[in-house]
Scaffold this active site. Structure first.
Site, PDB file in Angstrom:
ATOM      1  N   ASN A  39      37.032  40.272  26.020  1.00  0.00           N
ATOM      2  CA  ASN A  39      36.222  41.287  26.679  1.00  0.00           C
ATOM      3  C   ASN A  39      36.216  42.776  26.092  1.00  0.00           C
ATOM      4  OD1 ASN A  39      34.708  40.379  29.286  1.00  0.00           O
ATOM      5  ND2 ASN A  39      36.683  39.275  29.381  1.00  0.00           N
ATOM      6  N   ARG A  94      58.971  47.665  36.400  1.00  0.00           N
ATOM      7  CA  ARG A  94      57.614  47.876  36.285  1.00  0.00           C
ATOM      8  C   ARG A  94      57.451  49.427  36.293  1.00  0.00           C
ATOM      9  NH1 ARG A  94      54.112  43.686  37.333  1.00  0.00           N
ATOM     10  NH2 ARG A  94      55.664  42.541  38.345  1.00  0.00           N
ATOM     11  N   ASN A 109      38.616  46.610  36.375  1.00  0.00           N
ATOM     12  CA  ASN A 109      39.064  45.280  36.091  1.00  0.00           C
ATOM     13  C   ASN A 109      37.932  44.112  36.071  1.00  0.00           C
ATOM     14  OD1 ASN A 109      41.125  43.069  35.640  1.00  0.00           O
ATOM     15  ND2 ASN A 109      40.801  42.726  37.778  1.00  0.00           N
ATOM     16  N   HIS A 141      37.238  40.056  36.529  1.00  0.00           N
ATOM     17  CA  HIS A 141      37.872  38.709  37.042  1.00  0.00           C
ATOM     18  C   HIS A 141      36.796  37.776  36.982  1.00  0.00           C
ATOM     19  CE1 HIS A 141      40.681  36.105  38.940  1.00  0.00           C
ATOM     20  NE2 HIS A 141      39.614  35.827  40.148  1.00  0.00           N
ATOM     21  N   GLU A 163      30.569  37.316  31.221  1.00  0.00           N
ATOM     22  CA  GLU A 163      31.580  38.678  31.229  1.00  0.00           C
ATOM     23  C   GLU A 163      31.318  39.556  30.140  1.00  0.00           C
ATOM     24  OE1 GLU A 163      35.967  37.678  31.957  1.00  0.00           O
ATOM     25  OE2 GLU A 163      35.260  35.734  32.315  1.00  0.00           O
TER      26      GLU A 163
HETATM   27  C1  GAR Z   1      38.770  36.847  31.400  1.00  0.00           C
HETATM   28  O1  GAR Z   1      38.037  35.567  31.664  1.00  0.00           O
HETATM   29  C2  GAR Z   1      39.069  37.707  32.201  1.00  0.00           C
HETATM   30  O2  GAR Z   1      38.071  37.671  33.475  1.00  0.00           O
HETATM   31  C3  GAR Z   1      40.374  37.124  32.865  1.00  0.00           C
HETATM   32  O3  GAR Z   1      41.156  37.030  31.829  1.00  0.00           O
HETATM   33  C4  GAR Z   1      40.448  36.538  30.653  1.00  0.00           C
HETATM   34  C5  GAR Z   1      40.732  37.292  29.477  1.00  0.00           C
HETATM   35  O4  GAR Z   1      39.936  36.868  28.305  1.00  0.00           O
HETATM   36  N1  GAR Z   1      41.058  38.018  33.899  1.00  0.00           N
HETATM   37  C6  GAR Z   1      41.520  37.667  34.958  1.00  0.00           C
HETATM   38  O5  GAR Z   1      41.745  36.477  35.348  1.00  0.00           O
HETATM   39  C7  GAR Z   1      42.248  38.766  35.757  1.00  0.00           C
HETATM   40  N2  GAR Z   1      42.518  38.328  37.086  1.00  0.00           N
HETATM   41  P1  GAR Z   1      39.884  37.772  27.116  1.00  0.00           P
HETATM   42  O6  GAR Z   1      41.331  38.481  26.889  1.00  0.00           O
HETATM   43  O7  GAR Z   1      39.338  37.110  25.973  1.00  0.00           O
HETATM   44  O8  GAR Z   1      39.192  38.936  27.584  1.00  0.00           O
END
Ligand code: GAR
Length: 217
Positions: A17, A68, A110, A112, A177
């Site tokens: 992404n 954190r 964000n 998701h 996405e």
């Molecule tokens: C993506 O599918 C994103 O939507 C998800 O992690 C993946 C990251 O892929 N995010 C979540 O689940 C957040 N809760 P990427 O590193 O190739 O973008």
């Protein structure tokens, strides 16, 4: 066009992404510039790609910080140093403290891989298939303190096909996405996505409706 919004992308892994955002932001008329990529994992696959592309990249290893809040102080300092105005979480797998989220309220996005508010959290695709839903998709939203929660900026839907596994469904969703996140960041950076309470109003009509609702991809 007004000045491009300086945007940081936060990653923890593959970074596909991030890649779609960096590539979209190269268009001269795109209202955001990717001024920083930050990873909380030194070994995140996306880090090498970002460096290779010449995008300013920092690694802030959360394991090096006792709490954190300490980790977030280091992150905030990198964001400040780079004059960041918007933050895009892209597969960033750390929960943020309410203070950090509040500081970036309505300026942190964000993505998701579900049609929120359904299927928040991990194992999203497995749970969607187990629930027998016919339509799945992805959501870009403003970040709030609760995980995968917040005002929705953009969504795209894909069909769930018989015989889908978590992997095949994830791959189908990932394709959309990569189109929806750049479209959503464009709306926010251009000032076209405004909050009305906890709902997002889009001031211009969405120029690429097929990007946001892409049932056959
Ligand atoms: C993506 O599918 C994103 O939507 C998800 O992690 C993946 C990251 O892929 N995010 C979540 O689940 C957040 N809760 P990427 O590193 O190739 O973008």
């Amino acid at each position: 066009m007004t000045r491009k919004k300086r945007t940081a992308i936060l990653i923890s892994g593959r970074g596909s992404n991030m890649r779609s955002l960096v590539e979209a932001a190269r268009a001269p008329d795109y209202p955001a510039e990717i001024a920083l990529v930050a990873s909380n994992r030194p070994d995140a696959e996306g880090v090498a790609w970002a460096i290779d592309q010449g995008v300013p990249t920092v690694i802030i290893d959360h394991k090096a910080y006792p709490s954190r809040a300490d980790f977030e102080r280091a992150l905030q300092s990198a964001l400040d140093t780079n004059g960041i105005e918007l933050v895009a979480l892209a597969g960033f797998m750390r929960l943020m403290t309410p203070d950090f989220v509040e500081y970036w309220r309505d300026r942190m996005l964000n993505i998701h891989p579900s049609l929120l508010p359904s299927f928040k959290g991990l194992n999203t695709h497995e749970r969607a298939i187990a629930a027998g839903v016919r339509i799945a998709g992805c959501t870009v939203h403003f970040v709030r303190a609760e995980m995968d929660e917040g005002p929705i900026i953009a969504q795209a839907a894909v069909p769930v096909l018989s015989g889908d596994t978590a992997e095949t469904l994830a791959a189908r969703i990932l394709k959309v996405e990569h189109r929806v996140y750049p479209a959503a960041l464009r709306l926010v950076a251009a000032g076209e996505a405004r909050l009305d309470g906890e709902k997002v109003l889009i001031s211009s009509d969405v120029s690429e409706p097929d990007t946001l609702f892409a049932p056959t991809i």
